[in-house]
Design a protein around this motif. Structure first.
Motif, short mmCIF file in Angstrom:
data_model
loop_
_atom_site.label_atom_id
_atom_site.label_comp_id
_atom_site.label_asym_id
_atom_site.label_seq_id
_atom_site.Cartn_x
_atom_site.Cartn_y
_atom_site.Cartn_z
N GLY A 1 0.81 -1.27 -0.12
CA GLY A 1 -0.13 0.15 0.02
C GLY A 1 0.98 1.17 0.12
N PHE A 2 2.04 1.23 0.69
CA PHE A 2 2.71 2.34 0.72
C PHE A 2 3.52 2.42 -0.63
N THR B 1 -0.18 9.06 3.86
CA THR B 1 0.67 7.65 3.91
C THR B 1 1.57 7.40 5.46
N GLY B 2 2.09 8.47 5.70
CA GLY B 2 2.81 8.51 6.90
C GLY B 2 1.79 8.27 8.03
N THR B 3 0.71 8.84 7.97
CA THR B 3 -0.02 8.78 9.13
C THR B 3 -0.85 7.36 8.95
N VAL B 4 -1.24 6.91 7.78
CA VAL B 4 -1.68 5.47 7.88
C VAL B 4 -0.82 4.40 8.28
N ASN B 5 0.48 4.80 7.81
CA ASN B 5 1.53 3.78 8.39
C ASN B 5 1.84 3.93 9.83
N ALA B 6 1.94 5.12 10.23
CA ALA B 6 1.94 5.08 11.89
C ALA B 6 0.76 4.50 12.72
N GLY C 1 9.47 1.89 9.17
CA GLY C 1 10.34 2.14 8.27
C GLY C 1 9.83 2.93 7.01
N CYS C 2 8.62 2.56 6.57
CA CYS C 2 8.08 3.36 5.79
C CYS C 2 7.86 4.91 6.06
N LEU C 3 7.47 4.92 7.50
CA LEU C 3 7.20 6.39 8.08
C LEU C 3 8.53 6.95 7.98
N ALA C 4 9.46 6.51 8.61
CA ALA C 4 10.88 7.13 8.38
C ALA C 4 11.10 7.59 6.89
#
Lengths: 353, 355
Positions: free
Chosen positions: A212-213, A228-233, A260-263
């Motif tokens: 998804g990312f 995407t950052g929020t969803v991953n978090a 990792g995606c959030l980073a």
């Protein structure tokens, strides 16, 4: 009537025997697993590679025989060979029959592409269907996961984005992947008799948020990156809580992947250079891991950082190979003397300054 | 009787606590409340109980497995290992980029000095634990690995700037191999040994990349010979290590490195037309050696090396010699099928061997 695959109880005994390192030479195990043969995970991977090579060679042979629509008989041949291995030789999760089964179905998809010339939505859908059928028949988590990934491609092709050919964003495909990941995460609370079904959910939990990312990773719009950052978090937090509550590894791995995606999405938070960010993020992760290792050396509510049991030999080997692979490549120095006069200011005989 | 007693903040995982949980677990109606964390997930408790009752597994093993199944004890060792590896990879990548991007901006002495300090800092933590007689954890192992990798990068960078070794600049890899080996023995660290062996392989020119294989027919056809010599050197080292009664856990590292580098070398020799026969002979010898090792040591990985590398090399050879044709494809299929059958045969024989 011959069983098409092990019963749920037989499969549980196969997994129990593998965990306790017991072979079929133990009478109780031999009785409980009903004659089904399963290699270790490492051997299974090796057999899968050999099976995939065999499938490709079978396709080549039928093509070289110049049979009309060679893909059809080669696909049928592969499916028959796989079924023979399962029904006659009682192979289960052995790798080779899995490669042949998938190869047989994908040959059918290739035949459709050959006949119709279509490489779009229908093909993606057929690939997803083929992998889903293979995954269901073989109880293979990899195929089920790949089927979900292929389905996301089909959704993207059905929409505006069209795999970067259209003007839109790949939001529907990304949402689909995140949804599947979330469903798999929460469905883990259900009790399944078959260990394979748990494994399927584990693979989906780890892989689908990453997919998804990746669907939106190329979009640089701030809104997309924040979303995407929020969803991953959120997924990371949910996976961490559920993983610790259920004492399950897959959600914890999913948490690490999402972090990792959030980073990556936070990469432009500062104006530091890439190397500085890598060193800082790496150091932060190292300190976090060292802190957790120290904190959990004594079990806290049953959670510990100590290795329980012998551990996986395959993972140990991977660690050693990985350690060697991280070794920096040597910096090859150029020639120290250039007979033609050199390239630095004072020479110039070769006119290169 | 209801729920089991709560887990203490700092419990010791004793057999007594496991037995207390096990006794409760024998009563199915109480099982769900007996300290279970993953009551809904697939648990193999009933199978473990049956094996224990039949005497197939001893009580300690059954207790451990059942506690893991029930979630009474949960290890995050592998997750920590994953984070540590990712962290070390990120830092070493960052250090590499730092050297590459700042070679002309920051003075070489300053940059080299900074890296040296960083590497020393990593080693100091391990030295302190060694002096106090404490065992290193997985975190300590990776800090040591980080120190070794930074030291490797530092020496490579310093050599590229100061040219201490002149035209023999590649000898810095040999120096690194010796340094990391000394550290590996000093700290009893397998990860450092793997870095040392990687440096040694690099000095021999065995990068193990696909490009090396494809270049086998070109000017780099000597790569295969160098890889074989590297593998032989590692085996000689292993023999000396055994003779001097070094740490037993190092032997497997030597063996796996020697096997992979040796097979890589044999593959390269087989693909090069001039050394094909020699390569084939070495390939067969290595395959037999790995097969014997697999059966004697009950190590399935060596059986996989023997069959997979041999099958792959023979397939490449057949494609090279015969060319793309029906005969070649049939021969290749027969080779792959034989390799799979051989591996399965090994697998069954290994399973039949007593533990």
């Amino acid at each position: 009537m011959k069983a098409l695959r092990p019963s749920p109880q037989q499969e549980r005994w196969i997994v129990a025997a593998a965990r306790l390192h017991l072979g079929s030479n133990c009478p109780l195990i031999a009785e409980r697993i009903g004659g089904w043969k399963t290699p270790s995970v490492t051997a299974r991977c090796a057999f899968f590679v050999l099976g995939a090579v065999a499938a490709a060679l079978t396709l080549s042979i039928f093509e070289l025989l110049h049979l009309p629509r060679a893909l059809f008989p080669s696909g049928v041949f592969m499916l028959m060979a796989a079924e023979w291995l399962m029904l006659r030789e009682h192979l289960f999760h052995a790798g080779v029959e899995e490669a042949l089964w998938a190869g047989g179905l994908l040959a059918g998809v290739l035949l459709y592409v050959q006949m119709s010339g279509d490489v779009g939505l229908r093909v993606a859908f057929l690939i997803a269907l083929a992998l889903a059928v293979a995954g269901t028949r073989l109880l293979n988590s990899l195929f089920v996961t790949l089927a979900a990934v292929a389905a996301s491609f089909a959704i993207d092709l059905a929409g505006v984005h069209q795999l970067f050919a259209g003007p839109g964003l790949a939001v529907p495909a990304s949402l689909f992947c995140y949804s599947i990941g979330a469903i798999a995460l929460f469905a883990g609370c259900l009790e399944f008799r078959r260990p394979s079904h748990d494994q399927m959910l584990n693979w989906l939990v780890v892989t689908m948020p990453l997919c998804g990312f990746l669907w939106l990773v190329w979009e640089h719009a701030i809104v997309i990156r924040v979303l995407t950052g929020t969803v991953n978090a959120m997924f990371a937090v949910a996976a961490l809580v559920i993983g610790l509550r259920r004492r399950a590894h897959a959600p914890l791995v999913a948490c690490l992947v999402c972090l990792g995606c959030l980073a990556y999405q936070l990469r432009d938070l500062t104006a530091l250079s890439l190397e500085a960010k890598l060193i800082l993020w790496g150091s932060a992760a190292l300190l976090l891991a060292l802190g957790l290792d120290r904190y959990l050396r004594k079990p806290r509510r049953g959670v510990t950082s100590i290795q329980i049991g012998e551990g996986g030999s395959a993972l140990d080997l991977l660690q050693l190979a990985g350690g060697g692979a991280l070794n920096p490549k040597s910096i090859e120095t150029g020639a120290q003397f250039k007979g033609s006069g050199g390239t630095f200011g004072g020479g110039g005989a070769d006119g290169s300054y | 009787m209801g729920e089991g007693p709560p887990i203490e903040t700092e419990p010791t995982f004793t057999v007594r606590e496991c037995r207390r949980d096990l006794i409760r677990a024998l009563y199915p109606e109480r099982r769900a409340g007996a300290g279970r964390y993953n009551s809904a997930m697939n648990s193999l408790e009933s199978e473990c109980l049956e094996l224990k009752a039949a005497g197939v597994v001893d009580e300690a093993t059954a207790s451990r497995v059942m506690a893991l199944q029930r979630g009474s004890i949960f290890s995050v060792f592998e997750e920590l290992r994953f984070i540590l590896y990712a962290a070390v990879a990120a830092i070493t990548t960052g250090v590499g980029l730092l050297l590459k991007e700042n070679m002309d901006r920051i003075g070489p002495a300053m940059l080299s000095g900074m890296l040296l300090l960083a590497a020393l800092g990593c080693y100091v933590t391990a030295v302190r634990r060694l002096i106090h007689g404490k065992t290193r954890s997985i975190g300590g192992d990776y800090v040591l690995l980080l120190g070794a990798l930074i030291a490797s990068a530092d020496l490579g960078y310093a050599e590229s700037q100061f040219h201490w070794l002149g035209p023999q600049w590649q000898r810095h890899l040999l120096i690194l191999a010796a340094f990391h080996a000394a550290a590996a023995y000093g700290f009893n660290a397998r990860l450092l040994l793997s870095v040392s062996l990687a440096c040694l392989a690099a000095w021999f020119g065995s990068e193990g990349q696909i490009a090396t294989l494809l270049d086998a027919v070109g000017p780099r056809s000597h790569v295969g010979t160098q890889a074989i010599i590297c593998a032989a050197t590692i085996l000689a080292w292993r023999a000396a290590h055994q003779g001097l009664r070094g740490p037993a856990q190092f032997e497997a590292v030597f063996e796996h490195f020697a096997a992979n580098i040796g097979f890589w070398g044999a593959m390269t020799l087989c693909i090069s037309p001039r050394s094909r026969l020699m390569g084939l002979a070495i390939l067969i010898a290595l395959a037999l050696a790995c097969a014997v090792k697999a059966l004697r040591g009950k190590e399935e990985m060596f059986a996989i090396y023997a069959s997979a590398y041999t099958s792959f090399t023979l397939c490449c050879l057949e494609a090279q010699v015969i060319g793309y044709s029906l005969a070649a494809a049939l021969l290749q299929l027969a080779t792959v099928v034989s390799g799979a059958l051989l591996l399965w045969n090994f697998h069954e024989r290994l399973r039949a061997l007593p533990a």
